[in-house]
Design an enzyme around this catalytic site. Structure first.
Site, PDB file in Angstrom:
ATOM      1  N   CYS A  88       0.833  -1.199   0.002  1.00 42.76           N
ATOM      2  CA  CYS A  88       0.052  -0.045  -0.045  1.00 42.76           C
ATOM      3  C   CYS A  88       0.766   1.230   0.066  1.00 42.76           C
ATOM      4  CB  CYS A  88      -0.807  -0.035   1.071  1.00 42.76           C
ATOM      5  SG  CYS A  88      -2.195   1.096   1.034  1.00 42.76           S
ATOM      6  N   HIS A 205      -3.358  -5.765   0.979  1.00 37.31           N
ATOM      7  CA  HIS A 205      -2.909  -5.926   2.606  1.00 37.31           C
ATOM      8  C   HIS A 205      -2.687  -7.537   2.598  1.00 37.31           C
ATOM      9  CE1 HIS A 205      -2.392  -1.776   3.842  1.00 37.31           C
ATOM     10  NE2 HIS A 205      -3.359  -1.493   3.075  1.00 37.31           N
ATOM     11  N   GLU A 207      -1.205  -8.869   4.893  1.00 37.32           N
ATOM     12  CA  GLU A 207      -0.901  -9.083   6.419  1.00 37.32           C
ATOM     13  C   GLU A 207      -2.505  -8.790   7.057  1.00 37.32           C
ATOM     14  OE1 GLU A 207      -0.585  -6.205   4.573  1.00 37.32           O
ATOM     15  OE2 GLU A 207      -0.895  -4.519   5.903  1.00 37.32           O
TER      16      GLU A 207
END
Lengths: 231, 80
Positions: A88, A205, A207
């Protein structure tokens, strides 16, 4: 000894702890959290530039972070081949640093987009993506205002020819459609590699969906794959 | 001396904010608006009086920080 990683933390980064949790889960040890004022940090096998709004997105997303003391060291190491992941805002910073081609423009519909998207893994022969299958779309969240990937025609052709397109936005069936494109990115591009495939930047994302308790696990193979490839 | 710097998206690069302004102007009844491109304007106060040197220096600032030349172009005007 497990995989040693570092998360670079800028003022305004806000996904640094999320990615640290995902890294620790896969590597078995906490990453070094490196503040932007550091001009040096321990030797690591992987550097991560996290999501957020470094320097408040002043001037352009990622523009100010390029001139942090730590960034010179990150660039030096990345150019020497140390694997580097930008998520990002981290992707925006990597393009501003010149480590990745293209740029991220304001989303075409001007909205901040925050939802799960589906991605197709375009090149599964890399450090980052070898745990994924090209025919199996993955579900990963995006959360950004400036994720509209742009590069000129020549660059786009070169990216395609060199296997540098990492991820594209697709629908649930894995088809590249305009409806599946959340931000107007050219060619539905969600992430790109550098020429040597040691640097990856992506807007989604991984994660945030790396633990079934968070509602999904499709981000985890990226981190597990790095551990497997780099150890 | 004062440098005036305009940073705008290159022709051909989508400018969704400019497009939105264009649409809003039409909605307000302003006829004949053919297109709008949005950009940034910076005023930089500079010491010294060597205009050529100032122009070179500001161009370097644009290349290194003020503009992302992948997507943006810049125009520099040096004034008093």
């Amino acid at each position: 000894m497990g995989l040693r990683s570092a998360v670079i933390v800028f003022p305004g980064s806000n996904c640094d702890r999320d990615v640290a949790v995902a890294l620790e889960q896969s590597t078995g040890q906490a990453p070094a959290m490196v503040w932007h004022k550091e001009s040096d940090f321990p030797e690591v096998d992987l550097m991560v530039l996290p999501g957020g709004f470094s320097y408040g997105d002043y001037l352009r997303c990622g523009a100010m972070a390029v001139h942090s003391p730590v960034t010179r060291e990150v660039k030096r190491r990345a150019e020497a081949g140390v694997p580097t992941l930008g998520i990002c805002n981290g992707f925006q910073v990597l393009t501003e640093m010149g480590l990745l081609p293209g740029a991220l423009l304001r989303n075409a519909d001007l909205d901040f987009v925050c939802r799960d998207v589906h991605l197709r893994v375009e090149n599964t022969q890399t450090l980052f993506t070898h745990r994924y299958a090209s025919d199996q779309p993955i579900r990963i969240p995006v959360a950004h205002h400036d994720g509209n990937y742009y590069a000129d025609e020549t660059t786009l052709d070169a990216l395609a020819d060199n296997g540098q397109i990492a991820f594209r936005y697709v629908d649930e069936e894995g088809e590249v459609t305009s409806g599946a494109n959340p931000n107007g990115s050219l060619k539905n591009i969600a992430g790109v590699f550098n020429a040597s495939k040691t640097v990856l930047g992506l807007m989604p994302h991984p994660e945030r969906l790396s633990d079934p308790q968070l509602g999904g696990n499709d981000g985890r193979p990226l981190f597990d794959g790095l551990v497997e490839a780099l150890q | 001396m004062k440098a005036k710097v305009h940073v705008t998206l290159k022709p051909g690069v989508l400018d969704p904010q400019g497009k939105a302004v264009e649409g809003a102007l039409a909605a307000l009844g302003f006829a004949g608006v053919e297109s709008v491109r949005q950009g940034k304007f910076l005023e930089i106060e500079l010491a010294g009086d060597d205009r050529d040197a100032a122009e070179r220096q500001v161009a370097e600032m644009c290349e290194k920080l003020l503009a992302n030349t992948v997507i943006e172009k810049y125009d520099v005007e040096i004034g008093d």
